[in-house]
Design a protein around this motif. Sequence first.
Motif, PDB file in Angstrom:
ATOM      1  N   GLY A  28      -2.844  23.410  22.099  1.00 21.93           N
ATOM      2  CA  GLY A  28      -3.956  23.103  21.204  1.00 21.93           C
ATOM      3  C   GLY A  28      -3.827  23.672  19.809  1.00 21.93           C
ATOM      4  N   ALA A  29      -2.763  24.419  19.547  1.00 19.62           N
ATOM      5  CA  ALA A  29      -2.571  24.997  18.215  1.00 19.62           C
ATOM      6  C   ALA A  29      -2.108  23.912  17.246  1.00 19.62           C
ATOM      7  N   GLU A  30      -2.321  24.180  15.979  1.00 22.71           N
ATOM      8  CA  GLU A  30      -1.793  23.291  14.941  1.00 22.71           C
ATOM      9  C   GLU A  30      -0.272  23.382  14.971  1.00 22.71           C
ATOM     10  N   PRO A  31       0.426  22.275  14.694  1.00 21.59           N
ATOM     11  CA  PRO A  31       1.886  22.335  14.671  1.00 21.59           C
ATOM     12  C   PRO A  31       2.379  23.450  13.755  1.00 21.59           C
ATOM     13  N   GLY A  32       3.279  24.246  14.282  1.00 21.61           N
ATOM     14  CA  GLY A  32       3.806  25.383  13.550  1.00 21.61           C
ATOM     15  C   GLY A  32       5.180  25.112  12.995  1.00 21.61           C
ATOM     16  N   PRO A  33       5.841  26.153  12.544  1.00 20.85           N
ATOM     17  CA  PRO A  33       7.148  25.970  11.920  1.00 20.85           C
ATOM     18  C   PRO A  33       8.206  25.454  12.890  1.00 20.85           C
ATOM     19  N   GLU A  34       8.082  25.731  14.178  1.00 21.42           N
ATOM     20  CA  GLU A  34       9.084  25.248  15.129  1.00 21.42           C
ATOM     21  C   GLU A  34       9.058  23.727  15.220  1.00 21.42           C
ATOM     22  N   ALA A  35       7.850  23.132  15.236  1.00 18.06           N
ATOM     23  CA  ALA A  35       7.747  21.664  15.260  1.00 18.06           C
ATOM     24  C   ALA A  35       8.271  21.077  13.959  1.00 18.06           C
ATOM     25  N   ALA A  36       7.980  21.726  12.843  1.00 18.69           N
ATOM     26  CA  ALA A  36       8.519  21.272  11.556  1.00 18.69           C
ATOM     27  C   ALA A  36      10.040  21.384  11.540  1.00 18.69           C
ATOM     28  N   PHE A  37      10.566  22.435  12.170  1.00 16.38           N
ATOM     29  CA  PHE A  37      12.005  22.632  12.268  1.00 16.38           C
ATOM     30  C   PHE A  37      12.663  21.449  12.976  1.00 16.38           C
ATOM     31  N   VAL A  38      12.119  21.027  14.110  1.00 18.95           N
ATOM     32  CA  VAL A  38      12.665  19.886  14.845  1.00 18.95           C
ATOM     33  C   VAL A  38      12.607  18.643  13.977  1.00 18.95           C
ATOM     34  N   HIS A  39      11.481  18.421  13.323  1.00 17.84           N
ATOM     35  CA  HIS A  39      11.328  17.254  12.450  1.00 17.84           C
ATOM     36  C   HIS A  39      12.353  17.282  11.323  1.00 17.84           C
ATOM     37  N   GLU A  40      12.504  18.427  10.673  1.00 17.66           N
ATOM     38  CA  GLU A  40      13.456  18.548   9.559  1.00 17.66           C
ATOM     39  C   GLU A  40      14.899  18.362  10.026  1.00 17.66           C
ATOM     40  N   LEU A  41      15.226  18.857  11.212  1.00 17.73           N
ATOM     41  CA  LEU A  41      16.588  18.647  11.726  1.00 17.73           C
ATOM     42  C   LEU A  41      16.866  17.162  11.941  1.00 17.73           C
ATOM     43  N   ARG A  42      15.860  16.424  12.384  1.00 15.80           N
ATOM     44  CA  ARG A  42      16.044  14.984  12.569  1.00 15.80           C
ATOM     45  C   ARG A  42      16.406  14.299  11.252  1.00 15.80           C
ATOM     46  N   LEU A  43      15.940  14.841  10.149  1.00 15.70           N
ATOM     47  CA  LEU A  43      16.162  14.235   8.836  1.00 15.70           C
ATOM     48  C   LEU A  43      17.407  14.752   8.125  1.00 15.70           C
ATOM     49  N   GLU A  44      17.977  15.832   8.617  1.00 18.66           N
ATOM     50  CA  GLU A  44      19.111  16.481   7.942  1.00 18.66           C
ATOM     51  C   GLU A  44      20.403  15.697   8.196  1.00 18.66           C
ATOM     52  N   PRO A  45      21.003  15.156   7.132  1.00 20.42           N
ATOM     53  CA  PRO A  45      22.246  14.392   7.317  1.00 20.42           C
ATOM     54  C   PRO A  45      23.325  15.240   7.994  1.00 20.42           C
ATOM     55  N   GLY A  46      23.911  14.681   9.029  1.00 21.91           N
ATOM     56  CA  GLY A  46      24.998  15.343   9.728  1.00 21.91           C
ATOM     57  C   GLY A  46      24.575  16.367  10.762  1.00 21.91           C
ATOM     58  N   ALA A  47      23.348  16.834  10.724  1.00 23.95           N
ATOM     59  CA  ALA A  47      22.908  17.868  11.666  1.00 23.95           C
ATOM     60  C   ALA A  47      22.354  17.262  12.951  1.00 23.95           C
ATOM     61  N   TYR A  48      21.548  16.222  12.820  1.00 24.26           N
ATOM     62  CA  TYR A  48      20.894  15.636  13.988  1.00 24.26           C
ATOM     63  C   TYR A  48      21.852  14.737  14.755  1.00 24.26           C
ATOM     64  N   LEU A  49      21.949  14.984  16.037  1.00 19.18           N
ATOM     65  CA  LEU A  49      22.774  14.180  16.936  1.00 19.18           C
ATOM     66  C   LEU A  49      21.878  13.715  18.073  1.00 19.18           C
ATOM     67  N   ALA A  50      21.469  12.455  18.027  1.00 17.41           N
ATOM     68  CA  ALA A  50      20.471  11.934  18.964  1.00 17.41           C
ATOM     69  C   ALA A  50      20.841  12.186  20.422  1.00 17.41           C
ATOM     70  N   ARG A  51      22.120  12.167  20.752  1.00 23.98           N
ATOM     71  CA  ARG A  51      22.505  12.330  22.164  1.00 23.98           C
ATOM     72  C   ARG A  51      22.149  13.705  22.708  1.00 23.98           C
ATOM     73  N   TYR A  52      21.885  14.679  21.805  1.00 25.83           N
ATOM     74  CA  TYR A  52      21.558  16.034  22.237  1.00 25.83           C
ATOM     75  C   TYR A  52      20.090  16.391  22.024  1.00 25.83           C
ATOM     76  N   SER A  53      19.250  15.380  21.885  1.00 29.31           N
ATOM     77  CA  SER A  53      17.806  15.590  21.832  1.00 29.31           C
ATOM     78  C   SER A  53      17.232  14.981  23.105  1.00 29.31           C
ATOM     79  N   LEU A  54      16.855  15.858  24.037  1.00 26.19           N
ATOM     80  CA  LEU A  54      16.438  15.422  25.368  1.00 26.19           C
ATOM     81  C   LEU A  54      15.023  15.877  25.666  1.00 26.19           C
ATOM     82  N   VAL A  55      14.334  15.092  26.471  1.00 24.05           N
ATOM     83  CA  VAL A  55      12.992  15.454  26.910  1.00 24.05           C
ATOM     84  C   VAL A  55      12.949  15.541  28.426  1.00 24.05           C
ATOM     85  N   ALA A  56      12.087  16.406  28.927  1.00 29.19           N
ATOM     86  CA  ALA A  56      11.765  16.484  30.350  1.00 29.19           C
ATOM     87  C   ALA A  56      10.406  15.812  30.511  1.00 29.19           C
ATOM     88  N   VAL A  57      10.326  14.884  31.437  1.00 29.22           N
ATOM     89  CA  VAL A  57       9.116  14.083  31.621  1.00 29.22           C
ATOM     90  C   VAL A  57       8.662  14.179  33.067  1.00 29.22           C
TER      91      VAL A  57
END
Length: 174
Positions: A28-57
């Motif tokens: 219930g907390a407001e998104p913190g720096p860790e969530a922003a970190f994940v978002h920013e990594l997705r946008l960083e050229p060369g850093a984000y590799l979709a095959r290594y972003s996994l979710v547990a459902v």
Amino acid sequence: MSVQVRPEGPEDEGAVAAVVTAAFTGAGAEPGPEAAFVHELRLEPGAYLARYSLVAVEDGVVVGHVLASRIHVGQAPALALAPVSVAPTHQRSGVGRQLVERVLAEATVAGETLVLVLGDPAFYGRFRFEPASEVGITGPYAGAEFMARRLAADAPVGEAVYSPVFGRLEAGRL
């Protein structure tokens, strides 16, 4: 509990932000720096590799997330494992273990040779991570929490260079 680990899809971005936030700051907390970190990594050229972003459902609900992004050790590619996030309701249930095992398996199949993490030695030691300094790796982090997992005998040694997003997180600029 029947948790499935799968690649993160575009439809999961909001749920991932909620799980990352809950794991680090509470539900219930407001998104913190860790969530922003994940978002920013997705946008960083060369850093984000979709095959290594996994979710547990579980029952259609995202209850965990893991991300490994591209870094370099010397001139060689390597991976940084960060963050590993599990919803508070599912912590200490094996979800984090499943996520780490799966991302390491994906990295091995893809031919990656080295994964670095900054984390609890008691937890990551279970996955054969060892102090980075003991395997010839230096970088912006030090101490027992800066750990390496060699996936191949020819894993690189030298200085680890991380995406600028890591520095922005540490400086509180996310």
